[in-house]
Design a protein around this motif. Structure first.
Motif, PDB file in Angstrom:
ATOM      1  N   LEU A  16      -9.304  11.134  -2.792  1.00  2.00           N
ATOM      2  CA  LEU A  16      -8.123  11.881  -3.248  1.00  2.00           C
ATOM      3  C   LEU A  16      -7.467  11.262  -4.475  1.00  2.00           C
ATOM      4  N   ILE A  17      -7.949  10.108  -4.898  1.00  5.60           N
ATOM      5  CA  ILE A  17      -7.258   9.395  -5.972  1.00  5.60           C
ATOM      6  C   ILE A  17      -7.357  10.123  -7.306  1.00  5.60           C
ATOM      7  N   ASP A  18      -8.413  10.925  -7.495  1.00  6.47           N
ATOM      8  CA  ASP A  18      -8.590  11.635  -8.750  1.00  6.47           C
ATOM      9  C   ASP A  18      -7.925  13.007  -8.753  1.00  6.47           C
ATOM     10  N   GLU A  19      -7.289  13.390  -7.663  1.00  6.52           N
ATOM     11  CA  GLU A  19      -6.627  14.689  -7.608  1.00  6.52           C
ATOM     12  C   GLU A  19      -5.371  14.667  -8.489  1.00  6.52           C
ATOM     13  N   PRO A  20      -5.170  15.712  -9.287  1.00  3.62           N
ATOM     14  CA  PRO A  20      -3.965  15.726 -10.145  1.00  3.62           C
ATOM     15  C   PRO A  20      -2.668  15.768  -9.339  1.00  3.62           C
ATOM     16  N   ALA A  21      -2.686  16.358  -8.131  1.00  4.44           N
ATOM     17  CA  ALA A  21      -1.459  16.477  -7.348  1.00  4.44           C
ATOM     18  C   ALA A  21      -0.985  15.136  -6.821  1.00  4.44           C
ATOM     19  N   ILE A  22      -1.885  14.130  -6.779  1.00  5.86           N
ATOM     20  CA  ILE A  22      -1.492  12.809  -6.285  1.00  5.86           C
ATOM     21  C   ILE A  22      -0.454  12.169  -7.199  1.00  5.86           C
ATOM     22  N   GLU A  23      -0.606  12.381  -8.496  1.00  4.50           N
ATOM     23  CA  GLU A  23       0.293  11.734  -9.453  1.00  4.50           C
ATOM     24  C   GLU A  23       1.717  12.280  -9.342  1.00  4.50           C
ATOM     25  N   THR A  24       1.863  13.542  -9.005  1.00  9.62           N
ATOM     26  CA  THR A  24       3.200  14.161  -8.953  1.00  9.62           C
ATOM     27  C   THR A  24       3.730  14.296  -7.524  1.00  9.62           C
ATOM     28  N   MET A  25       2.970  13.841  -6.581  1.00  9.38           N
ATOM     29  CA  MET A  25       3.397  13.992  -5.181  1.00  9.38           C
ATOM     30  C   MET A  25       4.552  13.048  -4.885  1.00  9.38           C
ATOM     31  N   PRO A  26       5.627  13.521  -4.231  1.00 10.41           N
ATOM     32  CA  PRO A  26       6.732  12.623  -3.865  1.00 10.41           C
ATOM     33  C   PRO A  26       6.261  11.494  -2.971  1.00 10.41           C
ATOM     34  N   HIS A  27       6.957  10.381  -3.075  1.00  8.51           N
ATOM     35  CA  HIS A  27       6.524   9.187  -2.353  1.00  8.51           C
ATOM     36  C   HIS A  27       6.611   9.380  -0.832  1.00  8.51           C
ATOM     37  N   GLU A  28       7.586  10.157  -0.333  1.00  9.49           N
ATOM     38  CA  GLU A  28       7.691  10.385   1.114  1.00  9.49           C
ATOM     39  C   GLU A  28       6.480  11.168   1.624  1.00  9.49           C
ATOM     40  N   GLU A  29       6.050  12.174   0.870  1.00 11.87           N
ATOM     41  CA  GLU A  29       4.868  12.939   1.262  1.00 11.87           C
ATOM     42  C   GLU A  29       3.618  12.078   1.190  1.00 11.87           C
ATOM     43  N   LEU A  30       3.531  11.255   0.180  1.00 14.96           N
ATOM     44  CA  LEU A  30       2.363  10.389   0.039  1.00 14.96           C
ATOM     45  C   LEU A  30       2.295   9.372   1.178  1.00 14.96           C
ATOM     46  N   ALA A  31       3.436   8.848   1.606  1.00 13.00           N
ATOM     47  CA  ALA A  31       3.445   7.886   2.708  1.00 13.00           C
ATOM     48  C   ALA A  31       3.004   8.553   4.017  1.00 13.00           C
ATOM     49  N   THR A  32       3.436   9.784   4.262  1.00  8.17           N
ATOM     50  CA  THR A  32       3.006  10.503   5.463  1.00  8.17           C
ATOM     51  C   THR A  32       1.518  10.820   5.389  1.00  8.17           C
ATOM     52  N   LEU A  33       1.044  11.218   4.225  1.00  4.68           N
ATOM     53  CA  LEU A  33      -0.385  11.472   4.042  1.00  4.68           C
ATOM     54  C   LEU A  33      -1.191  10.201   4.255  1.00  4.68           C
ATOM     55  N   ASP A  34      -0.673   9.058   3.794  1.00  2.45           N
ATOM     56  CA  ASP A  34      -1.356   7.779   3.986  1.00  2.45           C
ATOM     57  C   ASP A  34      -1.482   7.439   5.473  1.00  2.45           C
ATOM     58  N   ALA A  35      -0.427   7.663   6.245  1.00  2.00           N
ATOM     59  CA  ALA A  35      -0.486   7.383   7.681  1.00  2.00           C
ATOM     60  C   ALA A  35      -1.493   8.298   8.373  1.00  2.00           C
ATOM     61  N   PHE A  36      -1.524   9.576   7.977  1.00  2.00           N
ATOM     62  CA  PHE A  36      -2.463  10.520   8.594  1.00  2.00           C
ATOM     63  C   PHE A  36      -3.903  10.180   8.225  1.00  2.00           C
ATOM     64  N   MET A  37      -4.156   9.864   6.981  1.00  5.88           N
ATOM     65  CA  MET A  37      -5.512   9.532   6.560  1.00  5.88           C
ATOM     66  C   MET A  37      -5.980   8.238   7.215  1.00  5.88           C
ATOM     67  N   ALA A  38      -5.084   7.256   7.370  1.00 10.60           N
ATOM     68  CA  ALA A  38      -5.458   6.009   8.045  1.00 10.60           C
ATOM     69  C   ALA A  38      -5.779   6.263   9.510  1.00 10.60           C
ATOM     70  N   PHE A  39      -5.035   7.126  10.157  1.00  8.97           N
ATOM     71  CA  PHE A  39      -5.302   7.452  11.566  1.00  8.97           C
ATOM     72  C   PHE A  39      -6.665   8.123  11.720  1.00  8.97           C
ATOM     73  N   CYS A  40      -6.972   9.056  10.833  1.00  8.36           N
ATOM     74  CA  CYS A  40      -8.277   9.729  10.903  1.00  8.36           C
ATOM     75  C   CYS A  40      -9.420   8.768  10.576  1.00  8.36           C
ATOM     76  N   PHE A  41      -9.194   7.866   9.627  1.00  2.00           N
ATOM     77  CA  PHE A  41     -10.236   6.916   9.238  1.00  2.00           C
ATOM     78  C   PHE A  41     -10.523   5.916  10.356  1.00  2.00           C
ATOM     79  N   GLU A  42      -9.486   5.421  11.005  1.00  2.00           N
ATOM     80  CA  GLU A  42      -9.670   4.423  12.067  1.00  2.00           C
ATOM     81  C   GLU A  42     -10.298   5.020  13.319  1.00  2.00           C
ATOM     82  N   ASN A  43     -10.084   6.296  13.577  1.00  9.01           N
ATOM     83  CA  ASN A  43     -10.602   6.927  14.788  1.00  9.01           C
ATOM     84  C   ASN A  43     -11.819   7.815  14.535  1.00  9.01           C
TER      85      ASN A  43
END
Length: 229
Positions: A16-43
């Motif tokens: 997802l790092i190359d997605e243009p929406a990542i650069e403009t995404m608010p930090h609160e949304e990015l932090a929630t997305l990070d928690a969700f992606m980490a949960f899916c990756f670990e399980n």
């Protein structure tokens, strides 16, 4: 909250790092997305289903607002509608669970009996008895309220049937458990029913004590008599 550059260095964010929406995404949304992606990756959840999203919300203590941010972040990144619908369904479930205040223990509204008479139409002695019970607080207010409602309903039923308002005419619709059954009727062992047998036993005990006091040797066992010889 993790800084943005630390979130983008995580291995599960490489796609997802190359997605243009990542650069403009608010930090609160990015932090929630990070928690969700980490949960899916670990399980090993690929792709995650609704039960997985619900488990993420419960185990990671995500509120309905956090799940709404996750929905916005996934929508920005162009994820399919199936995943978005599942996230929204979990968001609604968490919202209902958060605002649920348990079932009310009392009545939701006041009920007016249509098959009843007002308190003023009850017999005078009934009204005086209810007033005396309420004055002396013999029962709780709720019990007195139900008692008054039953009496008013009984008075209405008797009037509709053309009978006098008299409890002596009332008969229970179901036979008492004291008389039904194949065996002999059982007696209720109240204090009054036990008084007679108790006094009879006490009387017999007094007579026996008087006899023993008059002739004590007649009540000594035979073995004790032989030992004294």
């Amino acid at each position: 909250m993790k800084p943005r550059h630390i979130i983008l260095r995580e291995p599960y964010m490489e796609g997802l790092i190359d997605e243009p929406a990542i650069e403009t995404m608010p930090h609160e949304e990015l932090a929630t997305l990070d928690a969700f992606m980490a949960f899916c990756f670990e399980n090993g959840l690929e792709p995650p289903v609704q039960t997985d999203i619900l488990a993420f919300a419960e185990l990671c203590q995500q509120s309905a607002r956090d799940l709404h941010r996750l929905d916005l972040s996934l929508c920005r990144l162009g994820f399919d509608d199936g995943l978005l619908q599942q996230v929204r369904a979990v968001t609604e479930a968490v919202k209902r669970q958060t605002h649920f205040k348990a079932y009310p223990k009392g009545p939701n509204r006041d009920y007016d009996r249509t098959v009843s008479v007002p308190l003023e139409q009850l017999p005078t002695d009934w009204q005086e008895t209810l007033l005396r019970l309420r004055t002396h607080a013999a029962f709780s207010p709720e019990v007195l309220k139900r008692m008054q409602a039953r009496l008013c309903c009984f008075a209405w039923s008797a009037s509709q049937a053309g009978h006098p308002v008299d409890l002596a005419l009332f008969r229970p619709a179901r036979p008492s458990t004291m008389t039904c059954g194949p065996g002999p009727p059982r007696r209720r062992r109240t204090r009054a029913s036990l008084a007679g047998p108790i006094f009879d036993r006490l009387g017999r005990s007094c007579i026996a004590l008087q006899r023993y006091t008059a002739c004590p040797m007649q009540h000594v066992s035979r073995s004790k008599r032989l030992s004294t010889l």
